[in-house]
Design a protein around this motif. Structure first.
Motif, PDB file in Angstrom:
ATOM      1  N   LEU A  43      -5.072   4.556  -3.853  1.00  0.00           N
ATOM      2  CA  LEU A  43      -4.704   3.163  -3.597  1.00  0.00           C
ATOM      3  C   LEU A  43      -3.501   3.156  -2.670  1.00  0.00           C
ATOM      4  CD1 LEU A  43      -4.929   1.756  -7.224  1.00  0.00           C
ATOM      5  CD2 LEU A  43      -6.529   1.329  -5.358  1.00  0.00           C
ATOM      6  N   GLY A  45      -0.889   0.661  -0.672  1.00  0.00           N
ATOM      7  CA  GLY A  45      -0.401  -0.713  -0.593  1.00  0.00           C
ATOM      8  C   GLY A  45       0.140  -1.060   0.774  1.00  0.00           C
ATOM      9  N   HIS A  46      -0.034  -2.322   1.136  1.00  0.00           N
ATOM     10  CA  HIS A  46       0.500  -2.853   2.397  1.00  0.00           C
ATOM     11  C   HIS A  46       1.366  -4.054   2.044  1.00  0.00           C
ATOM     12  CE1 HIS A  46      -2.250  -0.295   4.641  1.00  0.00           C
ATOM     13  NE2 HIS A  46      -3.203  -0.682   3.817  1.00  0.00           N
ATOM     14  N   PHE A  49       3.559  -5.706  -3.342  1.00  0.00           N
ATOM     15  CA  PHE A  49       2.414  -6.160  -4.134  1.00  0.00           C
ATOM     16  C   PHE A  49       2.718  -7.468  -4.860  1.00  0.00           C
ATOM     17  CE2 PHE A  49      -0.555  -5.772  -7.809  1.00  0.00           C
ATOM     18  CZ  PHE A  49      -1.724  -5.814  -7.067  1.00  0.00           C
ATOM     19  N   GLY A  52       2.061 -10.551  -2.838  1.00  0.00           N
ATOM     20  CA  GLY A  52       0.714 -10.749  -2.297  1.00  0.00           C
ATOM     21  C   GLY A  52       0.258  -9.688  -1.330  1.00  0.00           C
ATOM     22  N   GLY A  53       0.934  -8.540  -1.301  1.00  0.00           N
ATOM     23  CA  GLY A  53       0.507  -7.449  -0.436  1.00  0.00           C
ATOM     24  C   GLY A  53      -0.875  -6.955  -0.824  1.00  0.00           C
ATOM     25  N   SER A  54      -1.587  -6.415   0.123  1.00  0.00           N
ATOM     26  CA  SER A  54      -2.954  -5.954  -0.152  1.00  0.00           C
ATOM     27  C   SER A  54      -2.973  -4.466  -0.491  1.00  0.00           C
ATOM     28  CB  SER A  54      -3.841  -6.218   1.067  1.00  0.00           C
ATOM     29  OG  SER A  54      -3.378  -5.459   2.176  1.00  0.00           O
ATOM     30  N   MET A  55      -4.080  -4.029  -1.077  1.00  0.00           N
ATOM     31  CA  MET A  55      -4.285  -2.627  -1.443  1.00  0.00           C
ATOM     32  C   MET A  55      -5.591  -2.145  -0.820  1.00  0.00           C
ATOM     33  SD  MET A  55      -1.815  -1.784  -3.690  1.00  0.00           S
ATOM     34  CE  MET A  55      -2.353  -0.514  -4.771  1.00  0.00           C
ATOM     35  N   ASP A  56      -5.581  -0.948  -0.258  1.00  0.00           N
ATOM     36  CA  ASP A  56      -6.792  -0.304   0.244  1.00  0.00           C
ATOM     37  C   ASP A  56      -7.227   0.737  -0.766  1.00  0.00           C
ATOM     38  OD1 ASP A  56      -6.911  -1.730   2.607  1.00  0.00           O
ATOM     39  OD2 ASP A  56      -5.741  -0.247   3.723  1.00  0.00           O
TER      40      ASP A  56
END
Length: 78
Positions: A43, A45-46, A49, A52-56
């Protein structure tokens, strides 16, 4: 003198039904490479988190990476 154990002709292990060989693929074609190991999830993170940061999500693990690379090169891997 003999060691204690099961009677002659019997096994201490339960009978196991036969299964497909791990060295053949579902299409019964020979397998070039058989890998053993753990497949993990990575995982990444961008941004924060909690804001509302996204996760790949991606597949990780050395054995999985080798199997993926060999499959892309045209090898039959299981």
């Amino acid at each position: 003198m003999t060691a204690p154990g099961p009677a002659s002709g019997s096994s201490p292990f339960p009978a196991v039904s036969p299964v497909a060989s791990p060295l053949t693929s579902p299409a019964d074609s020979p397998v070039d490479v058989l890998t053993f190991g753990e497949t993990m999830v990575a995982l990444r993170g961008h941004g924060p988190f909690k804001l509302g940061g996204s996760m790949d999500l991606s597949v990780a693990g050395a054995e999985s990476n080798v199997a993926i690379g060999l499959t892309r090169l045209g090898h039959s891997v299981r």
